[in-house]
Scaffold this motif. Sequence first.
Motif, mmCIF file in Angstrom:
data_model
loop_
_atom_site.group_PDB
_atom_site.id
_atom_site.type_symbol
_atom_site.label_atom_id
_atom_site.label_comp_id
_atom_site.label_asym_id
_atom_site.label_seq_id
_atom_site.Cartn_x
_atom_site.Cartn_y
_atom_site.Cartn_z
ATOM 1 N N ILE A 212 -5.181 -25.676 -34.779
ATOM 2 C CA ILE A 212 -5.464 -26.152 -33.767
ATOM 3 C C ILE A 212 -4.629 -25.808 -32.467
ATOM 4 O O ILE A 212 -3.479 -26.160 -32.509
ATOM 5 N N SER B 133 -9.106 -33.495 -33.265
ATOM 6 C CA SER B 133 -7.969 -32.858 -33.654
ATOM 7 C C SER B 133 -7.261 -33.832 -34.966
ATOM 8 O O SER B 133 -6.973 -34.966 -34.867
ATOM 9 N N MET C 82 -10.793 -24.630 -32.296
ATOM 10 C CA MET C 82 -10.180 -24.939 -33.528
ATOM 11 C C MET C 82 -10.630 -23.856 -34.601
ATOM 12 O O MET C 82 -11.859 -23.461 -34.454
ATOM 13 N N HIS D 195 -6.338 -24.300 -41.201
ATOM 14 C CA HIS D 195 -6.630 -25.123 -40.047
ATOM 15 C C HIS D 195 -5.804 -24.758 -38.801
ATOM 16 O O HIS D 195 -4.637 -24.871 -39.005
ATOM 17 N N HIS E 240 -0.903 -26.011 -36.897
ATOM 18 C CA HIS E 240 -1.600 -25.502 -37.931
ATOM 19 C C HIS E 240 -1.320 -25.852 -39.113
ATOM 20 O O HIS E 240 -0.111 -26.353 -39.591
ATOM 21 N N GLN F 252 -1.175 -27.412 -30.659
ATOM 22 C CA GLN F 252 -1.130 -28.429 -31.597
ATOM 23 C C GLN F 252 -0.262 -27.802 -32.896
ATOM 24 O O GLN F 252 0.849 -28.627 -33.002
ATOM 25 N N SER G 148 -3.599 -25.816 -25.154
ATOM 26 C CA SER G 148 -4.375 -24.784 -25.910
ATOM 27 C C SER G 148 -4.628 -23.578 -24.984
ATOM 28 O O SER G 148 -4.873 -22.349 -25.539
ATOM 29 N N CYS H 89 -12.480 -28.543 -29.995
ATOM 30 C CA CYS H 89 -11.895 -29.925 -30.086
ATOM 31 C C CYS H 89 -12.211 -30.632 -28.976
ATOM 32 O O CYS H 89 -12.066 -30.135 -27.893
ATOM 33 N N THR I 148 -10.729 -25.829 -26.133
ATOM 34 C CA THR I 148 -9.904 -25.731 -27.240
ATOM 35 C C THR I 148 -10.591 -25.492 -28.551
ATOM 36 O O THR I 148 -11.171 -26.309 -29.302
ATOM 37 N N LEU J 139 -13.344 -30.555 -41.293
ATOM 38 C CA LEU J 139 -13.109 -30.306 -39.700
ATOM 39 C C LEU J 139 -14.120 -30.606 -38.806
ATOM 40 O O LEU J 139 -15.110 -29.768 -39.039
#
Length: 228
Positions: free
Chosen positions: A128, A148, A114, A126, A133, A131, A70, A63, A112, A144
């Motif tokens: 992240i 983000s 992902m 997914h 999922h 942040q 993260s 990311c 970060t 993806l």
Amino acid sequence: MCTSIVVNKKKTIVGWNLDLLDMEFRVSPSDLGVFIEVNDATEGWMPLFGANARGDFVGMPTCWPHDPRSNPTGEGENVIMLDIDLLLQKKTLQEIRKIADERPVFSIPGVTFMSALSDADGNVLHIIPGQGHEYYEKPDYKILTNFSPYKQDSEQHPWMGWDRYHVAESMIQDASDDFEVDDCFDILKAVAQDVCPTVVSMVLDATDRKVYWCENKDWNNVNEKSFR
């Protein structure tokens, strides 16, 4: 800079471009799967991306920009280890989904990573770190890249892949129901990178359990591994 694609039409087709700069990698096919391994200075060769014989696929775009949320803080799970557990069939997609539902998932300090995970049925998860999922039950498609999905283009970075996302989405939306391996490679070609070069392009036909890949954008030299 990487691109993950999952398309559910007549078949479940998964595509992945690994864009890597100044790191040693290798593609390791076996009866367990086709794994893309990266040589880590501390851990040695680590299977981080690719497909297993069960039909799962692991992609891990970085990311950009990094989100400090993260970074590991307190008790939680490491996103890289969850990805490896799925790739090596130590856990299922649903087990990882349950973990993400119940516990924080972190990346590593300063980066970060992902997760773009899918199974043979075309379900997508997914993650992240820091942040959230999202789980998608056999979506029409999911993409993806390196931004983000929670922030979209609210934060800018040269490697975020906003353009790659929309190129891939447009091509998928224009595709027929007979979307196949070659069609997925066409998308991977269209979003391949030079600055942070695309070193492996891989497509999984999850329906037929076949994996196809090429290295360094050598589109005329595609390897194949079948699990049926």
